[in-house]
Motif scaffolding. Structure first.
Motif, PDB file in Angstrom:
ATOM      1  N   TYR A 162       0.852  -1.192   0.000  1.00  0.00           N
ATOM      2  CA  TYR A 162       0.000   0.000   0.000  1.00  0.00           C
ATOM      3  C   TYR A 162       0.884   1.236   0.000  1.00  0.00           C
ATOM      4  CZ  TYR A 162      -3.634  -3.273   1.481  1.00  0.00           C
ATOM      5  OH  TYR A 162      -4.497  -4.326   1.562  1.00  0.00           O
ATOM      6  N   MET A 164       0.565   4.889   1.025  1.00  0.00           N
ATOM      7  CA  MET A 164      -0.332   5.738   1.799  1.00  0.00           C
ATOM      8  C   MET A 164       0.275   7.130   1.974  1.00  0.00           C
ATOM      9  SD  MET A 164      -1.546   2.910   4.625  1.00  0.00           S
ATOM     10  CE  MET A 164      -3.081   3.723   5.048  1.00  0.00           C
ATOM     11  N   GLU A 165      -0.509   8.141   1.680  1.00  0.00           N
ATOM     12  CA  GLU A 165      -0.052   9.522   1.755  1.00  0.00           C
ATOM     13  C   GLU A 165       0.179   9.948   3.206  1.00  0.00           C
ATOM     14  OE1 GLU A 165      -2.065  13.914   0.982  1.00  0.00           O
ATOM     15  OE2 GLU A 165      -2.778  12.164  -0.138  1.00  0.00           O
ATOM     16  N   MET A 243      -0.001   7.743   7.793  1.00  0.00           N
ATOM     17  CA  MET A 243      -1.452   7.776   7.955  1.00  0.00           C
ATOM     18  C   MET A 243      -1.930   6.889   9.101  1.00  0.00           C
ATOM     19  SD  MET A 243      -4.236   7.362   4.860  1.00  0.00           S
ATOM     20  CE  MET A 243      -3.655   8.790   3.945  1.00  0.00           C
ATOM     21  N   TYR A 247      -4.353   8.057  11.998  1.00  0.00           N
ATOM     22  CA  TYR A 247      -5.625   7.353  12.235  1.00  0.00           C
ATOM     23  C   TYR A 247      -5.748   6.946  13.698  1.00  0.00           C
ATOM     24  CZ  TYR A 247      -9.069   3.563  11.913  1.00  0.00           C
ATOM     25  OH  TYR A 247     -10.146   2.738  12.105  1.00  0.00           O
ATOM     26  N   GLN A 301      -7.511   4.758   5.176  1.00  0.00           N
ATOM     27  CA  GLN A 301      -7.388   5.764   4.132  1.00  0.00           C
ATOM     28  C   GLN A 301      -8.666   6.599   4.001  1.00  0.00           C
ATOM     29  OE1 GLN A 301      -6.128   2.663   1.259  1.00  0.00           O
ATOM     30  NE2 GLN A 301      -4.301   3.891   0.922  1.00  0.00           N
ATOM     31  N   GLU A 305      -8.875  10.516   4.998  1.00  0.00           N
ATOM     32  CA  GLU A 305      -9.283  11.365   3.882  1.00  0.00           C
ATOM     33  C   GLU A 305     -10.470  12.234   4.289  1.00  0.00           C
ATOM     34  OE1 GLU A 305      -8.918  12.930   0.073  1.00  0.00           O
ATOM     35  OE2 GLU A 305      -7.598  11.529   1.118  1.00  0.00           O
TER      36      GLU A 305
END
Length: 318
Positions: A162, A164-165, A243, A247, A301, A305
């Motif tokens: 993955y 992930m930004e 991220m 989270y 994500q 987001e």
């Protein structure tokens, strides 16, 4: 000698009921069929199981000894059937998971808590290790599942990767929270918390400042991003972090708690992977958990987001 489970079960019912007629009803067969089965069983064993006196069956001493063996065999079979049923329903088994630090405090324990609900007999081993150690543990088949930063592909590991930004985390009192996107221009000379020099996020972050001609002020060097949340909350620095860490904070602090999340440009990527051994077959419970882990990563994500799109938390919310 070729004894069948039906013979053993029927014999046990005769011993329990004390008559062929009652045993026949219990096993769902006719009385003549049960009588024939008894004679066949005695022929196979080579000795009498019952004495027939005045229409009654009197068990021989050999029958009582044989009953103990039947009880043992059938008991083991019944326990095995129950175990297999629990395994097939994913209520029993073992799962060994190795997790990197960013996901070990909130993300993975939260997922496991949901997964284990109603699965009291499922044993889980969960350890936190560095991504490099997790890679070796999975390759050597010491653990069933690894969740770590993305390793270099190798034949001994199956991996789902993955990209992930990373997000920018600021103190909620920082004037920059009025912006929806933070850039190196905004953070020129601003104290930063970053991971150790060799980490890809640190390399990308420093390169972003250097490319735009801004001064990169590395005040804190960390092994993981988690302690950096405290420094940012205290107004000591800003942090561009993965991220999963963001989270985890959202889960613990759904309302404003001294931190704000914003997008950072240029994009800094954090690469994570689900790892499984390459030369072994995954258990049913392992495959099911992996499916839920994939869904949970997608949920991370989506959740972050949503937070970014709402510029979470808002200053002076109405």
């Amino acid at each position: 000698m070729n004894l069948t489970l039906r013979q053993l079960t029927t014999f046990r019912e005769i011993m329990r009921a004390g008559s062929i007629s009652q045993a026949a009803r219990a096993v769902g067969r006719t009385q003549p069929a049960v009588s024939t089965m008894v004679r066949t069983l005695e022929d196979q064993l080579g000795f009498a199981l019952f004495l027939r006196t005045h229409g009654k069956l009197i068990p021989t001493p050999e029958a009582r000894f044989f009953l103990e063996e039947c009880e043992d065999i059938l008991g083991r079979l019944e326990r095995t059937e129950r175990t297999l049923e629990r395994i097939s329903s994913l209520q029993s088994g073992k799962l060994k998971i190795a997790c990197h630090p960013a996901a070990s405090s909130v993300f993975l324990p939260r997922l496991l808590t949901r997964f284990l609900d109603g699965r009291e007999d499922l044993e889980v081993s969960l350890i936190m290790r560095s991504s490099a150690m997790i890679e070796d543990m999975i390759a050597s088949q010491q653990f069933d599942i690894g969740f770590s930063e993305t390793p270099t592909p190798r034949a001994s590991i199956h991996q789902t990767d993955y990209d992930m930004e990373c997000v920018c985390i600021l103190s909620a009192d920082d004037p920059l929270v009025e912006k929806s996107v933070i850039t190196p221009d905004d953070l020129d000379g601003h104290p930063m918390a970053v991971l150790f020099d060799e980490h890809s996020t640190a390399i990308q972050t420093e390169a972003a400042f250097r490319t735009t001609g801004n001064r990169f002020n590395k005040r804190f060097e960390l092994r993981t991003f988690l302690p950096g949340l405290q420094f940012v909350s205290a107004g000591l620095c800003v942090m561009v972090c993965d991220m999963i860490t963001a989270y985890s904070h959202i889960l613990h602090a759904p309302d404003s708690s001294g931190l704000a999340f914003r997008r950072f440009r240029p994009t800094i990527s954090s690469h994570i992977s689900i790892l499984t051994p390459g030369y072994t077959t995954q258990s049913m419970v392992g495959l099911t958990f992996i499916s839920e882990l994939k869904a949970a990563v997608a949920g991370v994500q989506d959740e972050v987001e949503t937070a970014l799109n709402s510029t979470w938390p808002l200053r002076n919310p109405s």
